[in-house]
Enzyme design. Structure first.
Site, PDB file in Angstrom:
ATOM      1  N   VAL A 292       0.839  -1.199   0.000  1.00 11.51           N
ATOM      2  CA  VAL A 292       0.000   0.000   0.000  1.00 11.51           C
ATOM      3  C   VAL A 292       0.871   1.244   0.000  1.00 11.51           C
ATOM      4  CG1 VAL A 292      -1.708   1.309   1.312  1.00 11.51           C
ATOM      5  CG2 VAL A 292      -1.931  -1.168   1.121  1.00 11.51           C
ATOM      6  N   ALA A 293       1.970   1.221   0.771  1.00  9.46           N
ATOM      7  CA  ALA A 293       2.861   2.373   0.864  1.00  9.46           C
ATOM      8  C   ALA A 293       3.539   2.659  -0.469  1.00  9.46           C
ATOM      9  CB  ALA A 293       3.916   2.140   1.939  1.00  9.46           C
ATOM     10  N   ILE A 295       2.509   1.973  -3.528  1.00  4.87           N
ATOM     11  CA  ILE A 295       1.627   2.344  -4.636  1.00  4.87           C
ATOM     12  C   ILE A 295       1.192   3.794  -4.462  1.00  4.87           C
ATOM     13  CG2 ILE A 295      -0.528   1.861  -5.843  1.00  4.87           C
ATOM     14  CD1 ILE A 295      -0.436  -0.951  -4.589  1.00  4.87           C
ATOM     15  N   ASP A 339      -2.030  21.480 -42.986  1.00  5.34           N
ATOM     16  CA  ASP A 339      -2.620  21.730 -44.288  1.00  5.34           C
ATOM     17  C   ASP A 339      -2.472  23.216 -44.591  1.00  5.34           C
ATOM     18  OD1 ASP A 339      -4.090  21.187 -46.605  1.00  5.34           O
ATOM     19  OD2 ASP A 339      -5.956  21.791 -45.649  1.00  5.34           O
ATOM     20  N   ASP A 634      -8.564  20.788 -42.029  1.00  2.66           N
ATOM     21  CA  ASP A 634      -9.986  21.094 -41.941  1.00  2.66           C
ATOM     22  C   ASP A 634     -10.827  20.353 -42.973  1.00  2.66           C
ATOM     23  OD1 ASP A 634      -9.148  22.348 -44.205  1.00  2.66           O
ATOM     24  OD2 ASP A 634      -9.980  24.317 -43.737  1.00  2.66           O
ATOM     25  N   ASP A 638      -8.149  15.453 -44.979  1.00  2.18           N
ATOM     26  CA  ASP A 638      -7.207  15.427 -43.860  1.00  2.18           C
ATOM     27  C   ASP A 638      -7.535  14.341 -42.833  1.00  2.18           C
ATOM     28  OD1 ASP A 638      -5.806  17.654 -44.822  1.00  2.18           O
ATOM     29  OD2 ASP A 638      -7.262  19.022 -43.925  1.00  2.18           O
ATOM     30  N   ASN A 700       6.260   8.414  -0.790  1.00  2.00           N
ATOM     31  CA  ASN A 700       5.930   6.992  -0.634  1.00  2.00           C
ATOM     32  C   ASN A 700       7.174   6.157  -0.368  1.00  2.00           C
ATOM     33  OD1 ASN A 700       3.426   7.922  -1.296  1.00  2.00           O
ATOM     34  ND2 ASN A 700       3.005   6.387  -2.860  1.00  2.00           N
ATOM     35  N   ASN A 728      -1.464   8.623   1.978  1.00  2.00           N
ATOM     36  CA  ASN A 728      -1.461   8.582   0.516  1.00  2.00           C
ATOM     37  C   ASN A 728      -2.654   9.312  -0.098  1.00  2.00           C
ATOM     38  OD1 ASN A 728       0.794   7.063   0.866  1.00  2.00           O
ATOM     39  ND2 ASN A 728       0.132   5.333  -0.386  1.00  2.00           N
ATOM     40  N   THR A 731      -2.176  13.718   2.523  1.00  2.12           N
ATOM     41  CA  THR A 731      -0.952  14.513   2.390  1.00  2.12           C
ATOM     42  C   THR A 731      -0.251  14.272   1.056  1.00  2.12           C
ATOM     43  OG1 THR A 731       0.370  12.825   3.517  1.00  2.12           O
ATOM     44  CG2 THR A 731      -0.613  14.537   4.878  1.00  2.12           C
TER      45      THR A 731
END
Length: 893
Positions: A292-293, A295, A339, A634, A638, A700, A728, A731
């Site tokens: 968890v930390a 990721i 173009d 346009d 194209d 992390n 996570n 902060t």
């Protein structure tokens, strides 16, 4: 009417309709030019060829768009973490991670929802009505019901409903810019052409989706639906595959590295603890905490919101982003393949030059007013302007000008020069008109002025000169002697890419007969026409050049015309070598070219007479050579290249719906200069992404190392799994979002484009991330050791000291992110009000965790004394000081 066989075979190239005579085309299509098809024949052919509609592309279902949001390596890892949490009955933790996954997916889904559209506009082009001959009778029906062999009647203003071979016409001209990219209208005739005649030069064909600008015609349908040239482009656009954007590639690479790092560390710590005799269950729980930390749960959310904010900011500037990642990809662009018609130019003809008294007058914007003031008293100038007014059928209206584009250009020029178009026409009413003839390339009108009659003639210079006896020189009429000189001047204009039109007059007491109108004329001069560049294009091109971005023009126009526009816009110097301009017909075998030929091609700036397939090939060639390519355009022609490019940019006002459908970005105001704004925003976003990635990963990493070392050293765990998730999501996320709101460096458009192969986190940023993470770790482990060993505090209090220290150290970590060349006190981070707001918000949320009993229990928090909070401040500031010392020593950027 007898039924003819409808077993039409595939027309071989040597029998292509444009290479056949009108009789041969009628015979091969087994129809009648005077009667058309019978109802029975139409039914049989419709069964064989289907409806006259373009290939359909199925829209992406909303459910699929939602599911695609989960196709991300970090999401996979978060899913695995949530699953493990549920398996070990860590319900709160599992639900929290699942909520993060859902929020991330919903943000991406809603921002991409607007992109759920298919080629509906191309389908709408087939919904027009058409006038046809069926069974000898004229009838009006849906263009959808046309079949090959139908005889179709056309007039000015019609959109051609199918590919047609012209059988007969009266003064027919067609505007094919949407299909071929050529700005001017094309004069049509019925004569057979060579087999290998390029599409843009097939004067005896009218193609589906093009516009009749003058005259009338009868034609026979040679192709309908997906077999038309427009249909082929539509199929090509569907087959063109979009590569993953650079940001997607980089985030995927970063995510994969994080996954392997997570699995390695989790397995290492679990195995080490188990070998030390600790409980297997405890070590598995610790490994989950480490996973968890490691990721960065906030990374997908923060990256998505930063891109979404850039998307909304650009929308206020008339730049519509259809896909989030396109915002950042703009900052990567190394080549803009644009173009010409309607993108760099106004997509309307304008008077560029006059040839009077042997002099060429170029009416450039900055010199136009002075030239007009000087030459208005000149009789030849005055009469050329009046010829443009009187020998014309164009009309100017506030809601849109009507008529031949060249005639409109002359009327607009006259108005700009101070002439009253309506008053002049009223004072000299037309009494006779000889329409423009494509064979003689001449037009004439006879206008009454008092008791006399003036003949006004215009046409191709060589044809007008052939009928002239006199010329105007220095305001006097004198015998015409210098025909060769006039023709040379006309050739000079043509070499510069201008369309030429010559003018002549004669005076009569009575209305002359038609054959007398072209006798004894006095030559006035020549006008050159050009589709003018947009006023802001030159400055936008210069800004892109300063940013290290190449601009390449790919146009359907003649190479010399394209070169002239390139010179007018500053894209090409006037002394640029001939190799800078390439004929599109020479690019038919891109893959068969040698490396040297490809190298020369990569150095070219202007491509003329390009086809949709050539544009697509050019984009692929640039991409194969590691360029990030933006394609602007346009027209229908194209669309395939817009889809293939890393960034497809369509024009919103003049752009066809086909171009808008496949583009990633739409410029609502059609301003090429808006691309510079979008590129600037893209570069800022990428730099901001780098900042918050460094912030997230260093924070992390500190959590990982703190938990791992504390476990190995038998210290109390400085962080518990739910405390890690709190960090996570609070902060980490809010300061990261604030960093994503940064306005960027002022000189960001003075830097060259980034190397497309450069990852989000190059080596020096990984080094910086590790050093910042170690600085925070030193503060966390320092207070953990001090509280547990020196002060002999209970594990809960030691844990809380470490938790609060990590909160403060992570918040202060944002001030480590500016470059070391910048002042610590005054920089882009300290000037960012969002950063200060995020710090205050995080402190308030952390205080809520301390004072609210339910949240305090979830986070395992206990009361702390003021002196203990002082220790938290001391160790967190120490972490900031250590990081700054490493930066000033040159170890971190």
């Amino acid at each position: 009417m007898p039924t003819r066989s409808t077993e039409l075979t595939q027309t071989p190239k040597r029998n292509a309709p444009h290479a056949q005579s009108t009789e041969e085309v009628i015979h091969s299509l087994q129809t009648s030019a005077t009667l058309g098809l019978s109802d029975e024949e139409v039914q049989e052919r419709r069964k064989k060829y289907g409806a006259n509609r373009l290939p359909e592309q199925r829209a992406r279902p909303l459910a699929l768009i939602f599911l695609e949001q989960f196709l991300d390596p970090i999401i996979y890892l978060l899913m695995a973490a949530a699953l493990l949490a549920f398996l070990f009955a860590e319900w709160i933790e599992g639900v929290a991670v699942a909520a993060v996954i859902l929020i991330t997916a919903l943000i991406g889904f809603f921002m991409e929802w607007q992109a759920v559209r298919s080629m509906e506009s191309l389908q709408q082009m087939a919904q027009a009505m058409a006038r046809v001959l069926r069974g000898g009778k004229k009838c009006t029906l849906k263009a959808l019901d046309l079949v090959p062999g139908d005889v179709i009647l056309l007039e000015m203003g019609d959109v051609v409903p199918a590919d047609l071979r012209i059988l007969e016409h009266e003064n027919l001209a067609v505007k094919e810019a949407a299909l071929t990219g050529e700005s001017g209208q094309v004069e049509k005739d019925t004569a057979p052409l060579e087999e290998d005649c390029p599409l843009a030069e097939r004067r005896n064909m009218a193609y589906k989706g093009t516009l009749i600008t003058r005259g009338t015609a009868k034609g026979v349908a040679t192709a309908t639906g997906e077999r038309t040239e427009l249909g082929k482009i539509s199929k090509m656009a569907q087959r063109a595959t979009k590569q993953a954007t650079p940001l997607e590639k980089r985030l995927n690479q970063l995510s994969k590295k994080l996954i392997w790092l997570t699995l390695l560390l989790a397995a290492l710590i679990a195995a080490t603890g188990y070998l030390q005799g600790k409980s297997l269950l405890l070590m598995i729980e610790t490994a989950i905490a480490l996973a968890v930390a490691s990721i960065p749960e906030g990374l997908p959310i923060v990256a998505t919101i930063a891109l979404a904010r850039g998307m909304l900011r650009l929308a206020k500037k008339s730049v519509i982003i259809k896909k989030l990642e396109a915002v950042q990809t703009l900052g990567e662009v190394g080549i803009i393949c644009t173009d010409k018609t309607g993108t760099l130019t106004e997509n309307q003809m304008a008077v560029h030059s006059f040839v009077i008294d042997g002099q060429i007058l170029s009416f450039k914007e900055e010199e136009k007013e002075a030239l007009l003031e000087k030459w208005k008293p000149c009789e030849a100038f005055d009469k050329i302007v009046k010829a443009g007014i009187l020998c014309s059928n164009a009309s100017l209206h506030p809601d849109g000008n009507r008529g031949d584009p060249v005639e409109i250009a002359l009327a607009v020029f006259a108005k700009e020069a101070g002439y009253d178009v309506k008053a002049i026409r009223a004072s000299q009413p037309e009494v006779l008109e000889i329409p423009f003839d494509t064979e003689t390339k001449l037009m004439a009108t006879v206008n009454r002025a008092g008791k006399r009659h003036w003949v006004w003639v215009k046409g191709a210079p060589e044809n007008v000169l052939r009928h002239c006896t006199f010329q105007f020189t220095n305001g006097r009429q004198e015998p015409l002697k210098e025909v060769t000189t006039w023709l040379k001047k006309a050739d000079e204009l043509a070499t510069d890419g201008l369309r030429n039109l010559a003018f002549a007059i004669s005076q009569h007491e009575k209305v002359p007969a038609a054959q007398e109108c072209f006798q004894g004329l006095t030559f006035l001069g020549i006008a050159g026409f050009l589709d003018p560049p947009r006023k802001e294009v030159r400055s936008a091109i210069e800004a892109c050049r300063r940013a290290g971005i190449r601009i390449v023009m790919a146009s359907g126009d003649h190479p010399q015309t394209a070169r002239k526009v390139a010179e007018e816009t500053g894209l090409l110097r006037e002394d640029a070598p001939a190799e800078a301009v390439v004929q599109g017909g020479n690019l038919t075998a891109l893959r068969a070219m040698t490396e040297e030929q490809k190298k020369q091609l990569l150095q070219a700036t202007v491509f003329g007479r390009v086809t949709p397939a050539t544009k697509l090939g050019l984009v692929s060639l640039y991409q194969e050579n590691n360029f990030i390519v933006a394609m602007t355009g346009d027209g229908v022609n194209d669309a395939p290249a817009l889809k293939k490019a890393d960034i497809g940019i369509a024009m919103g006002i003049r752009g066809t719906e086909a171009a808008k459908e496949v583009a990633d970005i739409i410029l609502r105001d059609d301003r090429f200069s808006s691309i510079e704004l979008a590129i600037r925003q893209g570069r800022i976003i990428f730099e901001n992404i780098r900042k918050f990635v460094v912030y997230l990963l260093s924070s992390n990493l500190a959590e990982i190392i703190s938990v791992a070392l504390a476990s190995l050293l038998n210290l109390p765990l400085p962080l518990l799994p739910l405390q890690i998730l709190f960090l996570n999501l609070v902060t980490d996320v809010f300061p990261s979002l604030a960093l994503g709101m940064g306005e960027g460096d002022e000189d960001i458009m003075s830097r060259p484009p980034r190397d497309p192969q450069e990852p989000i986190m190059p080596r020096h940023l990984w080094t910086t991330t590790v050093l910042y993470g170690l600085a925070i770790t030193a503060g966390v482990l320092g207070i953990t050791f001090y509280g547990s060993v020196i002060l002999n505090l209970p594990d809960e209090q030691a844990n809380n000291l470490a938790f609060y220290t990590l909160v403060m150290a992570q918040l202060l970590n944002v001030f480590n992110l500016p470059d070391r060349q910048q002042s610590f006190l005054v920089n882009e981070v300290t000037r960012n009000p969002w950063v200060w707001g995020a710090i205050v918000l995080c402190l308030l949320i952390t205080a809520m965790g301390y004072f609210l009993l339910p949240l305090r229990e979830v986070l395992s928090l206990v009361p702390l004394r003021p002196e203990q909070l002082g220790l938290v401040a001391l160790f967190s500031l120490g972490a900031l000081g250590l990081a700054q010392a490493l930066k000033r020593l040159g170890l971190a950027v």
